[in-house]
Design a protein around this motif. Structure first.
Motif, PDB file in Angstrom:
ATOM      1  N   MET A  41       0.885  -1.169   0.000  1.00 42.54           N
ATOM      2  CA  MET A  41       0.000   0.000   0.000  1.00 42.54           C
ATOM      3  C   MET A  41       0.919   1.214   0.000  1.00 42.54           C
ATOM      4  SD  MET A  41      -2.905   1.179   2.807  1.00 42.54           S
ATOM      5  CE  MET A  41      -3.697  -0.409   2.776  1.00 42.54           C
ATOM      6  N   ALA A  42       1.005   1.913  -1.148  1.00 40.93           N
ATOM      7  CA  ALA A  42       2.021   2.941  -1.334  1.00 40.93           C
ATOM      8  C   ALA A  42       1.890   4.077  -0.327  1.00 40.93           C
ATOM      9  CB  ALA A  42       1.962   3.494  -2.761  1.00 40.93           C
ATOM     10  N   ASN A  43       0.665   4.517  -0.073  1.00 39.63           N
ATOM     11  CA  ASN A  43       0.458   5.642   0.839  1.00 39.63           C
ATOM     12  C   ASN A  43      -0.823   5.412   1.608  1.00 39.63           C
ATOM     13  OD1 ASN A  43       0.038   8.138   2.129  1.00 39.63           O
ATOM     14  ND2 ASN A  43       1.058   9.239   0.471  1.00 39.63           N
ATOM     15  N   ALA A  44      -0.708   5.282   2.949  1.00 39.09           N
ATOM     16  CA  ALA A  44      -1.886   5.006   3.768  1.00 39.09           C
ATOM     17  C   ALA A  44      -2.863   6.168   3.751  1.00 39.09           C
ATOM     18  CB  ALA A  44      -1.469   4.699   5.201  1.00 39.09           C
ATOM     19  N   GLY A  45      -2.380   7.397   3.605  1.00 38.59           N
ATOM     20  CA  GLY A  45      -3.272   8.541   3.546  1.00 38.59           C
ATOM     21  C   GLY A  45      -3.619   9.138   4.895  1.00 38.59           C
ATOM     22  N   ILE A  46      -3.171   8.540   6.025  1.00 40.72           N
ATOM     23  CA  ILE A  46      -3.405   9.087   7.353  1.00 40.72           C
ATOM     24  C   ILE A  46      -2.137   8.919   8.162  1.00 40.72           C
ATOM     25  CG2 ILE A  46      -5.872   8.549   7.307  1.00 40.72           C
ATOM     26  CD1 ILE A  46      -5.265   6.217   9.217  1.00 40.72           C
ATOM     27  N   PRO A  47      -1.972   9.725   9.239  1.00 35.70           N
ATOM     28  CA  PRO A  47      -0.836   9.472  10.137  1.00 35.70           C
ATOM     29  C   PRO A  47      -0.972   8.097  10.768  1.00 35.70           C
ATOM     30  CG  PRO A  47      -1.832  11.622  10.552  1.00 35.70           C
ATOM     31  CD  PRO A  47      -2.757  10.882   9.634  1.00 35.70           C
ATOM     32  N   MET A  48       0.113   7.332  10.813  1.00 33.71           N
ATOM     33  CA  MET A  48       0.073   5.967  11.324  1.00 33.71           C
ATOM     34  C   MET A  48       0.972   5.844  12.541  1.00 33.71           C
ATOM     35  SD  MET A  48       0.195   3.807   7.759  1.00 33.71           S
ATOM     36  CE  MET A  48       0.091   2.223   8.613  1.00 33.71           C
ATOM     37  N   GLY A  49       0.367   5.476  13.696  1.00 34.10           N
ATOM     38  CA  GLY A  49       1.116   5.199  14.906  1.00 34.10           C
ATOM     39  C   GLY A  49       1.224   3.705  15.090  1.00 34.10           C
ATOM     40  N   GLY A  50       2.192   3.079  14.458  1.00 29.27           N
ATOM     41  CA  GLY A  50       2.321   1.628  14.518  1.00 29.27           C
ATOM     42  C   GLY A  50       1.407   0.932  13.538  1.00 29.27           C
ATOM     43  N   LEU A  51       1.540  -0.401  13.444  1.00 26.54           N
ATOM     44  CA  LEU A  51       0.755  -1.199  12.500  1.00 26.54           C
ATOM     45  C   LEU A  51       0.550  -2.585  13.086  1.00 26.54           C
ATOM     46  CD1 LEU A  51      -0.443  -1.468   9.562  1.00 26.54           C
ATOM     47  CD2 LEU A  51       1.767  -2.467   8.939  1.00 26.54           C
ATOM     48  N   THR A  52      -0.671  -3.119  12.954  1.00 33.18           N
ATOM     49  CA  THR A  52      -0.943  -4.501  13.335  1.00 33.18           C
ATOM     50  C   THR A  52      -2.024  -5.058  12.428  1.00 33.18           C
ATOM     51  OG1 THR A  52      -1.365  -5.980  15.199  1.00 33.18           O
ATOM     52  CG2 THR A  52      -2.768  -4.033  15.029  1.00 33.18           C
ATOM     53  N   ILE A  53      -2.197  -6.386  12.456  1.00 36.47           N
ATOM     54  CA  ILE A  53      -3.263  -7.070  11.740  1.00 36.47           C
ATOM     55  C   ILE A  53      -4.107  -7.788  12.783  1.00 36.47           C
ATOM     56  CG2 ILE A  53      -3.843  -8.830  10.039  1.00 36.47           C
ATOM     57  CD1 ILE A  53      -1.084  -8.288   8.760  1.00 36.47           C
ATOM     58  N   SER A  54      -5.423  -7.532  12.746  1.00 36.68           N
ATOM     59  CA  SER A  54      -6.320  -8.121  13.740  1.00 36.68           C
ATOM     60  C   SER A  54      -7.624  -8.497  13.062  1.00 36.68           C
ATOM     61  CB  SER A  54      -6.600  -7.113  14.865  1.00 36.68           C
ATOM     62  OG  SER A  54      -7.619  -7.581  15.731  1.00 36.68           O
ATOM     63  N   HIS A  55      -8.350  -9.467  13.644  1.00 36.83           N
ATOM     64  CA  HIS A  55      -9.726  -9.665  13.251  1.00 36.83           C
ATOM     65  C   HIS A  55     -10.481  -8.375  13.526  1.00 36.83           C
ATOM     66  CE1 HIS A  55      -9.915 -14.153  12.561  1.00 36.83           C
ATOM     67  NE2 HIS A  55      -8.666 -13.958  12.970  1.00 36.83           N
ATOM     68  N   ASN A  56     -11.389  -7.989  12.629  1.00 38.42           N
ATOM     69  CA  ASN A  56     -12.074  -6.711  12.768  1.00 38.42           C
ATOM     70  C   ASN A  56     -12.919  -6.714  14.039  1.00 38.42           C
ATOM     71  OD1 ASN A  56     -14.077  -4.522  12.372  1.00 38.42           O
ATOM     72  ND2 ASN A  56     -12.997  -4.307  10.429  1.00 38.42           N
ATOM     73  N   LEU A  57     -12.599  -5.808  14.953  1.00 44.40           N
ATOM     74  CA  LEU A  57     -13.294  -5.724  16.238  1.00 44.40           C
ATOM     75  C   LEU A  57     -14.450  -4.741  16.209  1.00 44.40           C
ATOM     76  CD1 LEU A  57     -10.174  -5.589  18.581  1.00 44.40           C
ATOM     77  CD2 LEU A  57     -11.407  -7.596  17.756  1.00 44.40           C
ATOM     78  N   ASN A  58     -14.737  -4.159  15.036  1.00 40.81           N
ATOM     79  CA  ASN A  58     -15.709  -3.075  14.974  1.00 40.81           C
ATOM     80  C   ASN A  58     -16.897  -3.387  14.078  1.00 40.81           C
ATOM     81  OD1 ASN A  58     -12.735  -1.762  15.205  1.00 40.81           O
ATOM     82  ND2 ASN A  58     -14.214  -0.743  16.541  1.00 40.81           N
ATOM     83  N   GLY A  59     -17.269  -4.671  13.960  1.00 43.11           N
ATOM     84  CA  GLY A  59     -18.530  -5.055  13.349  1.00 43.11           C
ATOM     85  C   GLY A  59     -18.519  -5.234  11.859  1.00 43.11           C
ATOM     86  N   ASN A  60     -17.415  -5.007  11.166  1.00 39.14           N
ATOM     87  CA  ASN A  60     -17.369  -5.125   9.711  1.00 39.14           C
ATOM     88  C   ASN A  60     -16.716  -6.462   9.358  1.00 39.14           C
ATOM     89  OD1 ASN A  60     -17.181  -4.894   6.976  1.00 39.14           O
ATOM     90  ND2 ASN A  60     -16.176  -2.899   6.975  1.00 39.14           N
ATOM     91  N   LEU A  61     -17.534  -7.521   9.288  1.00 36.51           N
ATOM     92  CA  LEU A  61     -16.982  -8.855   9.040  1.00 36.51           C
ATOM     93  C   LEU A  61     -16.373  -8.969   7.653  1.00 36.51           C
ATOM     94  CD1 LEU A  61     -19.723 -11.079  10.712  1.00 36.51           C
ATOM     95  CD2 LEU A  61     -17.555 -10.290  11.667  1.00 36.51           C
ATOM     96  N   ALA A  62     -16.853  -8.119   6.700  1.00 38.97           N
ATOM     97  CA  ALA A  62     -16.303  -8.175   5.340  1.00 38.97           C
ATOM     98  C   ALA A  62     -14.860  -7.691   5.314  1.00 38.97           C
ATOM     99  CB  ALA A  62     -17.152  -7.336   4.389  1.00 38.97           C
ATOM    100  N   ALA A  63     -14.476  -6.899   6.323  1.00 41.31           N
ATOM    101  CA  ALA A  63     -13.110  -6.377   6.388  1.00 41.31           C
ATOM    102  C   ALA A  63     -12.385  -7.066   7.522  1.00 41.31           C
ATOM    103  CB  ALA A  63     -13.127  -4.862   6.591  1.00 41.31           C
ATOM    104  N   SER A  64     -12.202  -8.381   7.423  1.00 40.98           N
ATOM    105  CA  SER A  64     -11.570  -9.121   8.512  1.00 40.98           C
ATOM    106  C   SER A  64     -10.826 -10.329   7.956  1.00 40.98           C
ATOM    107  CB  SER A  64     -12.628  -9.587   9.511  1.00 40.98           C
ATOM    108  OG  SER A  64     -12.051 -10.154  10.662  1.00 40.98           O
ATOM    109  N   PRO A  65      -9.575 -10.594   8.436  1.00 41.50           N
ATOM    110  CA  PRO A  65      -8.754  -9.681   9.234  1.00 41.50           C
ATOM    111  C   PRO A  65      -8.360  -8.442   8.422  1.00 41.50           C
ATOM    112  CG  PRO A  65      -7.922 -11.924   9.320  1.00 41.50           C
ATOM    113  CD  PRO A  65      -8.898 -11.866   8.185  1.00 41.50           C
TER     114      PRO A  65
END
Length: 636
Positions: A41-65
């Protein structure tokens, strides 16, 4: 295009790298090289404080992990098209994601927070501060890990989801590091980035010990992997799987093979019957080419210390047909020919759009026709050129543009020496090869002639005699202040070209606006169509500096350079008022002394970086006053 990590496939065995502005991905099966890691992903487009991969904890099952980051003290996750803020605060960065939780670390204090997607992250425990890379990693059982490298040997400590230590692994081969960097886990394999050169290390946990070794140099702010098997668990046999870019190709084509095996194989054996290469021991062998038609069994054998597995897939290599075209290859203009493609009985697509085996064509010029012959999924292309004789030996003069009053000598050659011109208006003769044209305006003259092939032909030439014009430049030499503009104006010509084009709004207008930054001379050229009959005129513009100069930013950092924001003016200027305000309208500074300026403080307190506003009034010896308003950026 969606850019989710494929945690059920190829990305389960890859390392994602937070580069500061975007995300790269590293394939552990290949060495570090200019193409590994590669951009994900060439440019995230937002300030990034660290990075991780997680199962989506915010109700969007289509975007998981999916990816999570800390942006402006809020958790944000990637939704497939952009980043969505959860609205949930977190006071720490350096996240590590699992299935039900994300754990975040304040490396300087050792504070660990836990986030479950329902509200702000909450404090969980405190671990040794400043003891290694500022990062946490989680597995698919919501255990989290911290790598301590402030001593030799170091430690990899495993905690359960309540923050209780449950296992410890000895770490060897690492440099001493107490901050920065990052680390990640893929089962028992450890990856770490340190603030040394080379920076990238890896090693495998064996008998509760991991011996890190440098494998290259990468630029990274954080590392992340898909939540996987907990560290310290004995390996299980791999499950072989792979992806082919196609299951059916044409002879002479190449396809790509990508390993998607699970459970971390350590060796690979590919077999490509009749392929080039025919075998490979790489995890991802890349492109393999097949020249011989047939049906082939592609086999992948993977293994690790726990066992081996095999997977096969069928690849069909189709033969390629050999296309050809028959027909008349030479015609006089206006005649037709039938073109027939072979072999018969399969599919056709002509360059004309026809799908028939034969087409009838009447080309007006020499034309090359092509046909695509398709059998199964394979195609071949044949070309066939039909030469058209539009009087190949004839020649006529080029199109001509002259100024008013200049006669034009026409000429034509070729054929049998017999010619007829039309129209005859303005011509000195009708049946000669070189009549003279007089008059004005634009006219197309045609010459009919014969060639040695018996084909008649008509050749044409465009003659344009331009009417007279008189270019007038309405500007005189002038002087302006820097930042002012001048409206240039010319008339009398059909078309205009200004040079140089620097500082002009439009260089082909009769009235461009000039805003020069230094002394300059503009020349306008008036022309008829196609730049004929040019006339020129020039004007000089002198540019002087304004009386008052204000910078747009200053840096009150005490280095003696640009520390004070002040008014710079000519000696005869009287400063009557100079005030500074913040964005709420609070007056922070005021003076009428032109030798004084604002040092970025208010009541002795340094002000925050940002945009502030000034209000200035100056007086000139002639009694004129001038009010100036604007903004200045304070930079620290």
């Amino acid at each position: 295009m969606s850019q989710f990590p494929d945690c059920n496939g190829i990305d389960s065995a890859r390392v994602f790298i937070h580069t500061g502005t975007g995300i790269d991905v590293f394939d552990p099966g290949l060495p570090v090289s200019p193409t590994n890691p590669t951009v994900f992903m060439a440019n995230a487009g937002i300030p990034m404080g660290g990075l991780t991969i997680s199962h989506n904890l915010n109700g969007n099952l289509a975007a998981s992990p999916t990816f999570y980051t800390n942006s402006s003290s809020m958790y944000s996750y990637y939704n497939g098209a952009g980043w969505t803020s959860t609205g949930h605060g977190v006071s720490t960065v350096n996240p590590g994601g699992g299935v039900n939780y994300i754990f975040s670390l304040n490396g300087g204090t050792g504070e660990v927070n836990r986030y479950d997607g329902t509200g702000a992250a909450t404090p969980l425990t405190t671990i040794t501060p400043s003891s290694g890379p500022y990062d946490l990693e989680s597995d698919n059982q919501d255990n989290f890990y911290h790598l301590e490298t402030h001593t030799i040997p170091g430690k990899l400590i495993k905690y359960d989801f309540n923050g209780v230590p449950i296992d410890t692994f000895v770490v060897l081969g690492h440099p001493i590091q107490t901050a920065g960097g990052g680390f990640a886990l893929i089962g028992n394999q450890v990856f770490a980035v340190f603030n040394v050169t080379p920076s990238f290390y890896t090693g495998t946990i064996i008998n509760d010990t991991v011996n890190l070794q440098s494998i290259g140099n990468i630029s990274a702010s954080d590392l992340a992997t898909c939540p996987g098997m907990p560290a310290g668990i004995p390996p299980v046999p791999p499950i072989a799987d792979f992806i082919m870019s196609s299951t059916a190709i044409c002879a002479g084509s190449c396809i790509t093979f990508i390993d998607s095996s699970k459970n971390m194989p350590s060796t690979w054996r590919w077999d490509f019957p009749s392929g080039n290469p025919s075998i490979s021991l790489l995890p991802n062998p890349g492109t393999v080419c097949f020249d011989t038609p047939g049906v082939y069994t592609i086999r992948l054998i993977v293994s690790n210390v726990a066992g081996a597995d095999t997977m096969t897939q069928l690849l069909t290599v189709h033969p390629v047909p050999v296309a050809s075209i028959k027909g008349d290859s030479s015609l006089c203009e206006g005649n037709s020919t039938v073109l027939t493609a072979s072999p018969a009985g399969i599919n056709y697509l002509w360059s004309t759009g026809s799908t028939q085996q034969s087409i009838t064509e009447t080309p007006t010029t020499t034309t090359t026709y092509s046909v695509i012959v398709t059998q199964n999924i394979c195609s071949d292309t044949a070309d066939f050129t039909v030469n058209v004789w539009p009087f190949q030996q004839g020649n006529i003069m080029s199109d001509t543009l002259v100024c008013s009053g200049v006669p034009v000598q026409l000429w034509v050659t070729g054929g049998t020496g017999q010619y007829q011109w039309y129209p005859v208006n303005g011509l000195s003769c009708e049946f000669c090869p070189n009549p003279v044209v007089t008059g004005s305006g634009k006219t197309t003259y045609n010459a009919i002639l014969l060639d040695t092939h018996g084909c008649t032909d008509t050749l044409s030439v465009n003659v344009e005699i331009q009417p007279p014009f008189n270019l007038v430049l309405h500007n005189h030499d002038t002087t302006i202040y820097l930042g002012d503009h001048v409206q240039l104006m010319a008339s009398g010509a059909p078309f205009y070209y200004w040079t140089p084009t620097t500082y002009l709004t439009y260089s082909q207008s009769n009235s461009p606006i000039a805003t020069p930054l230094e002394d300059i001379t503009y020349t306008v050229t008036g022309v008829s169509i196609l730049q004929g009959c040019p006339q020129t005129a020039s004007v000089n513009i002198k540019v002087v500096q304004p009386d008052v100069v204000l910078p747009n930013a200053f840096t009150p950092n005490g280095d003696g350079v640009n520390d004070i924001f002040r008014v710079v003016g000519r000696n005869f200027i009287n400063l009557q008022e100079f005030k500074i305000f913040n964005r709420w309208g609070v007056e922070l500074f005021s003076t009428s002394d032109i030798n004084k300026g604002w040092d970025g403080t208010y009541k002795g307190v340094p002000q925050d970086p940002g945009v502030y506003f000034y209000q200035i009034r100056v007086a000139y010896p002639n009694g004129k006053t001038q009010n100036l308003k604007g903004d200045v950026t304070l930079i620290r």
